[in-house]
Design a protein around this motif. Structure first.
Motif, PDB file in Angstrom:
ATOM      1  N   ARG A  91      53.445 -46.244 -22.567  1.00 58.56           N
ATOM      2  CA  ARG A  91      53.482 -47.624 -22.047  1.00 58.56           C
ATOM      3  C   ARG A  91      53.435 -47.567 -20.522  1.00 58.56           C
ATOM      4  NH1 ARG A  91      58.126 -51.059 -24.908  1.00 58.56           N
ATOM      5  NH2 ARG A  91      56.977 -52.693 -23.776  1.00 58.56           N
ATOM      6  N   TRP A  92      52.226 -47.667 -19.984  1.00 55.73           N
ATOM      7  CA  TRP A  92      52.032 -47.588 -18.541  1.00 55.73           C
ATOM      8  C   TRP A  92      52.329 -48.949 -17.909  1.00 55.73           C
ATOM      9  CZ3 TRP A  92      51.797 -42.691 -17.487  1.00 55.73           C
ATOM     10  CH2 TRP A  92      51.205 -41.820 -18.398  1.00 55.73           C
ATOM     11  N   THR A  93      52.903 -48.917 -16.713  1.00 50.69           N
ATOM     12  CA  THR A  93      53.335 -50.151 -16.050  1.00 50.69           C
ATOM     13  C   THR A  93      52.343 -50.671 -15.028  1.00 50.69           C
ATOM     14  OG1 THR A  93      54.468 -48.976 -14.253  1.00 50.69           O
ATOM     15  CG2 THR A  93      55.715 -49.353 -16.294  1.00 50.69           C
ATOM     16  N   GLY A  94      51.466 -49.795 -14.540  1.00 47.23           N
ATOM     17  CA  GLY A  94      50.582 -50.182 -13.439  1.00 47.23           C
ATOM     18  C   GLY A  94      51.194 -49.947 -12.082  1.00 47.23           C
ATOM     19  N   GLU A  95      52.450 -49.517 -12.047  1.00 47.57           N
ATOM     20  CA  GLU A  95      53.115 -49.183 -10.791  1.00 47.57           C
ATOM     21  C   GLU A  95      53.007 -47.674 -10.577  1.00 47.57           C
ATOM     22  OE1 GLU A  95      57.093 -50.616 -10.921  1.00 47.57           O
ATOM     23  OE2 GLU A  95      56.496 -52.711 -11.250  1.00 47.57           O
ATOM     24  N   ALA A  96      52.435 -47.275  -9.448  1.00 48.57           N
ATOM     25  CA  ALA A  96      52.090 -45.876  -9.222  1.00 48.57           C
ATOM     26  C   ALA A  96      53.290 -44.940  -9.371  1.00 48.57           C
ATOM     27  CB  ALA A  96      51.455 -45.715  -7.841  1.00 48.57           C
TER      28      ALA A  96
END
Length: 254
Positions: A91-96
Motif C-alpha cells: 500500500r504505497w502512499t505517494g509520499e517519498a
C-alpha cells in the motif's frame, strides 16, 4: 546488461541483480561512447576501472559487480516473481519518505545470496594490473600498455581484443569525458554527453560501427582513423562544444 541498462541501474536507490548478471559499457565497438551518465558513475569506480571499462568494454560478472559497488544485493532469479507481487500488493502512499521506508523494509525481507556461493570474479585477479596499466597521463601509451600485457586469461584477452579493434575516436572520448566529468555536476554531465552524442551522429564512425556489428555483422569496421595517435585534437574537441547551458536548457526550472 550494458549501456543504457547499466545507466538505469546506476541511477537506482536499490540495485538488485541475479547471479547471471553481466555489466559492461561496450560502446567502443560501435564508435559511440559510454553515455547515460557514465561520465559520473564510471568515475566513481576504484583504481581507474571506469577508464578500463570504457576502453575495453570489459564484462563484469556478479562478483565483480558487488566488489566495485555497482549492485547492492544478489537474489535468486526464482524470487523475482514473488518480489514483484509483493511490490504490487504494498500500500504505497505517494509520499517519498514513507514509501522509501516501506520499500527498504520489504527488501530487507528478501533472502540475499551469500557472496561466497557466487562464481569467482575477474577483478579479484586483475584489478591491480588494471590500476597499474591505466595510471599514465598519455592515452596512446596506456592503450599500448594494455595491448602489450602478456596475460593468459580469456577474459583479459577479450578486453584487449575489444580495445585493439575498437574505435580510436571513442577511446579519446572516454579519456576526456572521465577527466572532464570529475569536476562536473550530474546535470552538466548529461549536457556534456548530449553534445557528445550529437557529434557522434554527425561523424561516420557510429554508422560504421553499427553496420559492422549489427547490420552486416562482419565485425570488421573501417574507422575514420586507424589508431588513437592519428586522431586530431580538433576532432575530439568538437564533441565537447556545449548544446545547452543555464539559459537555453529546456529542463531548467524557473
Amino acid at each position: 546488461m550494458s549501456g543504457g541498462g547499466l545507466g538505469l541501474l546506476s541511477a537506482c536507490r536499490y540495485r538488485l541483480v541475479t547471479p547471471d548478471v553481466t555489466l559492461a559499457m561496450p560502446e567502443i565497438s560501435i564508435g559511440l561512447f559510454p553515455d547515460v551518465g557514465a561520465s559520473w558513475f564510471l568515475n566513481r569506480l576504484p583504481g581507474r576501472l571506469g577508464l578500463f571499462m570504457g576502453l575495453t568494454g570489459a564484462r563484469l560478472n556478479v562478483a565483480d559487480t558487488l566488489r566495485v559497488g555497482l549492485a547492492d544485493l544478489v537474489i535468486d532469479a526464482g524470487q523475482i516473481e514473488t518480489l514483484l507481487a509483493r511490490l504490487q500488493d504494498e500500500r504505497w502512499t505517494g509520499e517519498a519518505a514513507a514509501d522509501d521506508n516501506r520499500l527498504f523494509r520489504l527488501l530487507n525481507q528478501v533472502e540475499a545470496l551469500d557472496y561466497r556461493s557466487l562464481a569467482p570474479g575477474h577483478l579479484e585477479r586483475h584489478e591491480q594490473t588494471i590500476a597499474r596499466l591505466t595510471a599514465g597521463t598519455e592515452l596512446p601509451a596506456i592503450i599500448e600498455q594494455i595491448l602489450a600485457a602478456d596475460i593468459d586469461d580469456p577474459w583479459w584477452q577479450s578486453c584487449a581484443e575489444n580495445l585493439k579493434n575498437g574505435c580510436p575516436v571513442t577511446a579519446w572520448l572516454v579519456w576526456h569525458q572521465l577527466r572532464k566529468g570529475q569536476q562536473m555536476s550530474l546535470k552538466d554531465i548529461f549536457r556534456m554527453e548530449l553534445a557528445m552524442a550529437l557529434e557522434c551522429t554527425r561523424r561516420p564512425d557510429l554508422a560504421e560501427g553499427i553496420r559492422a556489428l549489427l547490420v552486416d555483422k562482419d565485425k570488421a569496421p573501417v574507422w575514420s582513423f586507424k589508431s588513437a595517435g592519428e586522431v586530431p585534437e580538433e576532432v575530439i574537441e568538437r564533441h565537447f562544444e556545449p548544446v545547452w547551458d543555464d539559459l537555453n536548457d529546456p529542463m531548467q526550472l524557473d
